[in-house]
Design an enzyme around this catalytic site. Structure first.
Site, PDB file in Angstrom:
ATOM      1  N   GLU A 172      77.412  20.498  28.660  1.00 47.29           N
ATOM      2  CA  GLU A 172      76.030  20.893  28.973  1.00 47.29           C
ATOM      3  C   GLU A 172      75.855  22.408  28.880  1.00 47.29           C
ATOM      4  O   GLU A 172      75.476  23.084  29.847  1.00 47.29           O
ATOM      5  CB  GLU A 172      75.645  20.400  30.374  1.00 47.29           C
ATOM      6  CG  GLU A 172      75.698  18.891  30.486  1.00 47.29           C
ATOM      7  CD  GLU A 172      75.193  18.318  31.806  1.00 47.29           C
ATOM      8  OE1 GLU A 172      74.729  17.177  31.805  1.00 47.29           O
ATOM      9  OE2 GLU A 172      75.270  19.006  32.828  1.00 47.29           O
ATOM     10  N   GLU A 364      77.254  10.917  28.475  1.00 49.55           N
ATOM     11  CA  GLU A 364      77.000  10.751  29.911  1.00 49.55           C
ATOM     12  C   GLU A 364      75.674  10.052  30.105  1.00 49.55           C
ATOM     13  O   GLU A 364      74.657  10.471  29.549  1.00 49.55           O
ATOM     14  CB  GLU A 364      76.899  12.098  30.639  1.00 49.55           C
ATOM     15  CG  GLU A 364      78.188  12.826  30.828  1.00 49.55           C
ATOM     16  CD  GLU A 364      78.045  14.065  31.710  1.00 49.55           C
ATOM     17  OE1 GLU A 364      77.153  14.069  32.591  1.00 49.55           O
ATOM     18  OE2 GLU A 364      78.822  15.000  31.501  1.00 49.55           O
TER      19      GLU A 364
HETATM   20  C1  BG6 Z   1      76.147  16.259  34.498  1.00 47.64           C
HETATM   21  C2  BG6 Z   1      77.526  16.830  34.547  1.00 47.64           C
HETATM   22  O1  BG6 Z   1      75.282  17.320  34.789  1.00 47.64           O
HETATM   23  O2  BG6 Z   1      75.757  15.275  35.382  1.00 47.64           O
HETATM   24  C3  BG6 Z   1      78.499  16.061  35.423  1.00 47.64           C
HETATM   25  O3  BG6 Z   1      78.053  17.009  33.270  1.00 47.64           O
HETATM   26  C4  BG6 Z   1      77.779  15.544  36.635  1.00 47.64           C
HETATM   27  O4  BG6 Z   1      79.577  16.897  35.716  1.00 47.64           O
HETATM   28  C5  BG6 Z   1      76.695  14.586  36.181  1.00 47.64           C
HETATM   29  O5  BG6 Z   1      78.601  14.954  37.585  1.00 47.64           O
HETATM   30  C6  BG6 Z   1      75.928  13.957  37.320  1.00 47.64           C
HETATM   31  O6  BG6 Z   1      75.461  14.945  38.185  1.00 47.64           O
HETATM   32  P1  BG6 Z   1      75.768  14.930  39.740  1.00 47.64           P
HETATM   33  O7  BG6 Z   1      75.304  16.232  40.231  1.00 47.64           O
HETATM   34  O8  BG6 Z   1      75.002  13.782  40.289  1.00 47.64           O
HETATM   35  O9  BG6 Z   1      77.237  14.732  39.862  1.00 47.64           O
END
Ligand code: BG6
Length: 474
Positions: A172, A364
């Site tokens: 990101e 993701e």
């Molecule tokens: C993304 C990141 O922003 O979202 C991850 O690459 C992160 O590292 C994921 O865990 C979910 O966000 P969060 O803050 O709910 O863990």
């Protein structure tokens, strides 16, 4: 019905070293910036690691990865994405010689994946810059980081050239706009950071990323090296042309990183923005040529969309994945206030495909929720996470739609396929996993792993190459 997902589609899951490995000082590992962020991005860094930082133990993946990879294999994973903790390999970040014990850990981890036919995908930098590089150099604000990073990249590319094919340069990368310390190791507080210095830091990362693409391809021409952005479809709040232009502006600011990675140069709208903001990027000789080394594919995370408006009214910013935006009146939200928009995924895939004509990889996607474990008939813990199944299914159906639209996509990875410490809030309570891990926010728990209902559901999806998504409907 013909299968929407192509043969060889790379199904799997995704994690990051700092959120699950633990063992934060074992085998010579140095500290990373996450070791001093006990409460995520909400509070400033501490001086030293503190006991309330759940990442120091994580889910103890460092010692339990055998069991976890076996569970991933049971689900049928084709790909497992993790990061290499930079400070395991170079504890301070500016050393010449790597830490052999750190390298050996990832040898063992990748061998374990390959044993089950799981293709590892590696992020070189996932919010875990060595703390020394932040404190001594002010992170990516300093040009020297380009050399430290490319040395790290060369070291791991060479070491794992026969084990890892898929690489991502920065997780990101666009999140540095909102979180310069977490994303870029920049210790200057955000409020005091001049735009000039922020965009110069971004330039350093972009040059480093392109240099890594070049070096990686020299080491193994078979490598597939991608960039990775936080995708955030940005809709105008109303059809008023001012809102449309504002949405375009916000989108440009967030995604120009892709333009540089995919086309090898800064787009005109950013040149204009730099000029009008008094920003003069310093290019070293050779930077232009380096940037011309474009990526093989575009990877991105997708959790939510936002709205944008030119007017001061309706501007309350909702919660969101590191950015947040104006709330969309038509969408529901997760328990953490992230707006849920499966169609936004189809939309952004089409946008990226139309603009860049590069293969895409969804690395993701997932739902953070406060799961309530129950004991099943067999006396085992489990979670009846139908809400997660609904979320994943709705998003995957939109991926299928995008594929039918003609978008080339190589794979789909569920974020946090095993429960881990969340990034923005550094808590265990917010769980994404298909596997429940008994670890709680107060640090208690057995660390034992349990299959959730979504585990069995995802195994069926992968086993049928997506066909079961349609059977669920009947
Ligand atoms: C993304 C990141 O922003 O979202 C991850 O690459 C992160 O590292 C994921 O865990 C979910 O966000 P969060 O803050 O709910 O863990």
């Amino acid at each position: 019905m013909s299968l929407p997902f192509p043969q060889g589609f790379l199904w799997g899951g995704s994690v990051a070293a700092n959120q699950l490995e633990g063992a934060y000082q074992e085998d010579g590992k140095g500290l990373s910036i996450q070791d001093v962020l006990p409460h995520g991005v909400k509070t400033p860094p501490t001086k030293e690691p503190t006991e309330d930082n759940l990442r120091l133990v994580g889910i103890d993946f460092y010692h339990r990865y055998h069991e976890d990879i076996k569970l991933f294999a049971e689900m049928g994973f084709k790909t497992f994405r993790t990061s290499i903790a930079w400070s395991r390999i170079f504890p301070k970040g500016d050393e010449t010689e790597p830490n052999e014990k750190g390298l050996q850990f990832y040898d063992r981890l990748f061998d374990e994946c390959l044993k089950y036919g799981i293709e590892p995908m590696v992020t070189l930098s996932h919010y875990e810059t060595p703390l020394h590089l932040a404190r001594e150099y002010n992170g990516w604000a300093n040009r020297k980081l380009v050399d430290f990073y490319t040395h790290f990249a060369r070291t791991v590319f060479t070491r794992y050239k026969n084990k890892v094919k898929y690489w991502l340069t920065f997780n990101e990368i666009n999140s540095i706009l909102e979180h310069p310390f977490m994303s870029g190791g920049i210790v200057t507080p955000k409020k005091e950071l001049r735009l000039q210095d922020l965009y110069q830091a971004i330039h350093h990362e972009l040059v480093a990323s392109a240099a890594a693409v070049k070096i990686g391809h020299e080491i193994n021409p078979e490598f597939m090296i991608g960039c990775m952005v936080l995708s955030l479809p940005t809709y105008p709040l109303t059809p008023h042309p001012d809102d449309v232009i504002q949405a375009m502006f916000t989108d440009h600011q967030n995604t120009f990183f892709l333009e540089v990675h995919a086309r090898g140069r800064y787009p005109g709208y950013m040149k204009r923005f730099f000029k009008e903001s008094g920003i003069h990027l310093h290019f070293e000789p050779g930077d232009e040529e380096t940037l011309a080394h474009t990526v093989d594919f575009i990877a991105f995370s997708y959790y939510m969309s936002i709205c944008e408006t030119a007017g001061p009214e309706n501007r309350p910013k909702g919660e969101g994945n590191l950015f947040g935006g104006v709330t969309n009146p038509y969408l529901p939200s997760s328990e953490w206030g992230w707006q849920i928009d499966p169609q936004g995924l189809r939309y952004i895939m089409n946008v990226f495909h139309d603009r860049y004509q590069k293969p895409l990889f969804i690395v993701e996607n997932g739902l953070g929720a406060a799961d309530q474990p129950i004991t099943n008939d067999g006396g085992e813990l489990t979670v009846e996470d139908d809400y997660r199944i609904d979320y994943l299914r709705a998003h995957l159906l939109q991926v299928a739609e995008a594929i039918a639209d003609g978008v080339e996509v190589w794979g789909y990875l569920v974020w946090g396929c095993i429960d881990l410490v969340s990034n923005s809030t550094a808590e265990m309570k917010k769980r994404y996993g298909l596997i429940y891990v008994d670890r709680q926010d107060d640090g208690t728990g057995t660390l034992r792993r349990y299959r959730k209902k979504s585990f069995h559901w995802y195994r069926k999806v992968i086993g049928s190459n997506g066909q079961s998504l349609y059977e669920d409907e009947s």
